[in-house]
Design a protein around this motif. Structure first.
Motif, mmCIF file in Angstrom:
data_model
loop_
_atom_site.group_PDB
_atom_site.id
_atom_site.type_symbol
_atom_site.label_atom_id
_atom_site.label_comp_id
_atom_site.label_asym_id
_atom_site.label_seq_id
_atom_site.Cartn_x
_atom_site.Cartn_y
_atom_site.Cartn_z
ATOM 1 N N VAL A 33 -16.390 1.775 2.637
ATOM 2 C CA VAL A 33 -15.236 2.516 3.144
ATOM 3 C C VAL A 33 -15.706 3.892 3.612
ATOM 4 C CG1 VAL A 33 -12.966 3.456 2.589
ATOM 5 C CG2 VAL A 33 -13.732 1.302 1.532
ATOM 6 N N ILE B 238 0.838 -1.191 0.000
ATOM 7 C CA ILE B 238 0.000 0.000 0.000
ATOM 8 C C ILE B 238 0.875 1.244 0.000
ATOM 9 C CG2 ILE B 238 -1.724 1.337 1.289
ATOM 10 C CD1 ILE B 238 -2.708 -1.274 2.504
ATOM 11 N N PHE C 205 -9.187 4.600 -3.106
ATOM 12 C CA PHE C 205 -8.766 3.231 -2.746
ATOM 13 C C PHE C 205 -8.729 2.350 -3.987
ATOM 14 C CE2 PHE C 205 -13.055 4.335 -1.313
ATOM 15 C CZ PHE C 205 -13.847 3.585 -2.181
ATOM 16 N N LEU D 273 -11.344 1.630 6.706
ATOM 17 C CA LEU D 273 -11.744 0.463 5.938
ATOM 18 C C LEU D 273 -12.281 -0.623 6.861
ATOM 19 C CD1 LEU D 273 -8.702 1.501 4.649
ATOM 20 C CD2 LEU D 273 -9.621 0.076 2.838
ATOM 21 N N THR E 132 -6.899 5.820 9.666
ATOM 22 C CA THR E 132 -6.610 5.010 8.487
ATOM 23 C C THR E 132 -5.620 3.895 8.816
ATOM 24 O OG1 THR E 132 -7.000 6.893 7.035
ATOM 25 C CG2 THR E 132 -5.734 5.073 6.119
ATOM 26 N N LEU F 146 -3.858 4.370 -1.694
ATOM 27 C CA LEU F 146 -4.860 4.624 -0.661
ATOM 28 C C LEU F 146 -4.758 6.062 -0.184
ATOM 29 C CD1 LEU F 146 -6.816 2.457 0.632
ATOM 30 C CD2 LEU F 146 -5.304 2.508 2.613
ATOM 31 N N GLY G 111 -12.186 -2.907 -5.924
ATOM 32 C CA GLY G 111 -12.371 -1.940 -4.845
ATOM 33 C C GLY G 111 -13.794 -1.932 -4.331
#
Length: 283
Positions: free
Chosen positions: A193, A5, A150, A102, A19, A96, A124
């Motif tokens: 999300v 990520i 995302f 999430l 996050t 991201l 996604g």
């Protein structure tokens, strides 16, 4: 499957802990999380450092750029900075945002999608925003589009589309190029999300013409750009934005702004968009 990520972050001290907490709580943990601290003047870097002490897969990269938040270019340049620091031992690469929460099973579910079909290039969930104490769908885009906040890409697909374009429209052209090369784009409505900041909340005022420029740059042509501009202005509840978008499109056209795609890809994109419009009209 291993997933990495990359999180571009500019002055995200209010949100980034939430996050990162949602990432370290995933049922399948990422192998790497790279946070690119892009010229922040708040405590963003310190918060990331605190997380990295307890979670070695999290790292911080510092980048200096202009403080003005223009859509597309700034965030993707920061993404590129993070991408330069990783190795190639990943199966899935994820871009991201730093203002998301999430669900704990988010990446387990995303990986299962990729495992289920080798032709899935992107996957996604859906973005939700808080309004009057409730989390509602952020409805700026179609249900078959993955929000730029995302994006998860299969490695082979990501490399074939040529990484992400540092310009507004990057999160549309990536999906169109996926389809151009024969990859599938999958969205999962069960993955909700929480998007903690409204899209574009920090954009500079001069960016209002950039959307029209983006429609030109991804090869839409005037007719499709007009329809897309009208739809987006309506969804944002600001009809006069339509005029800004069209002005931006014409500026780009008459100033010979280079396209983000080849002529062949632009033809594919126009035909694909026209087919989607016809399908909606005659379904």
């Amino acid at each position: 499957m291993k997933y990495y990520i990359i999180i571009p972050a500019h002055n995200e001290a209010d949100f980034i802990a939430l996050t990162l907490e949602s990432l370290v709580s995933q049922t399948v943990l990422p192998s790497k999380v790279v946070v690119v601290n892009d010229n922040s003047t708040d405590e963003t870097a310190a918060i990331v450092d605190d997380f990295s002490k307890n979670h070695p897969f999290i790292s911080l990269v510092n980048k200096t750029s202009e403080a003005i938040h223009m859509p597309g270019s700034k965030v993707i340049q920061a993404f590129h900075k993070g991408f330069e620091t990783i190795d190639s031992n990943y199966d899935i690469i994820v871009k991201l945002d730093a203002d998301l929460i999430l669900p704990n099973n988010y990446f387990e579910t995303i990986l299962n999608h990729f495992k289920s079909d080798s032709k899935i290039g992107m996957a996604g969930g859906f973005a939700y925003i808080e309004k009057n104490g409730e989390w509602i769908l952020e409805n700026l885009t179609d249900k078959d589009h993955i929000r730029g906040a995302f994006k998860a890409y299969r490695k082979e697909c990501f490399l074939q589309i040529g990484n992400l374009k540092p310009a507004m429209g990057w999160d549309t052209v990536d999906e169109l190029l996926c389809k151009f090369y024969g990859w599938k784009v999958v969205t999962d409505a069960t993955l909700k999300v929480k998007h903690l900041k409204p899209t574009g909340a920090n954009y500079n005022k001069s960016s209002r013409f950039k959307q029209g420029e983006a429609f030109y740059s991804i090869g839409y042509g005037f007719f499709i750009a007009s329809i897309a501009s009208m739809k987006l202005a309506f969804l944002k509840g600001k009809p006069l934005l339509f005029l800004d978008y069209i002005q931006g499109f014409l500026r780009a056209k008459f100033n010979y702004k280079p396209l983000l795609v080849t002529n062949e890809q632009a033809r594919f994109i126009r035909n694909y968009r026209l087919k989607k419009m016809k399908d909606k009209i005659f379904k």
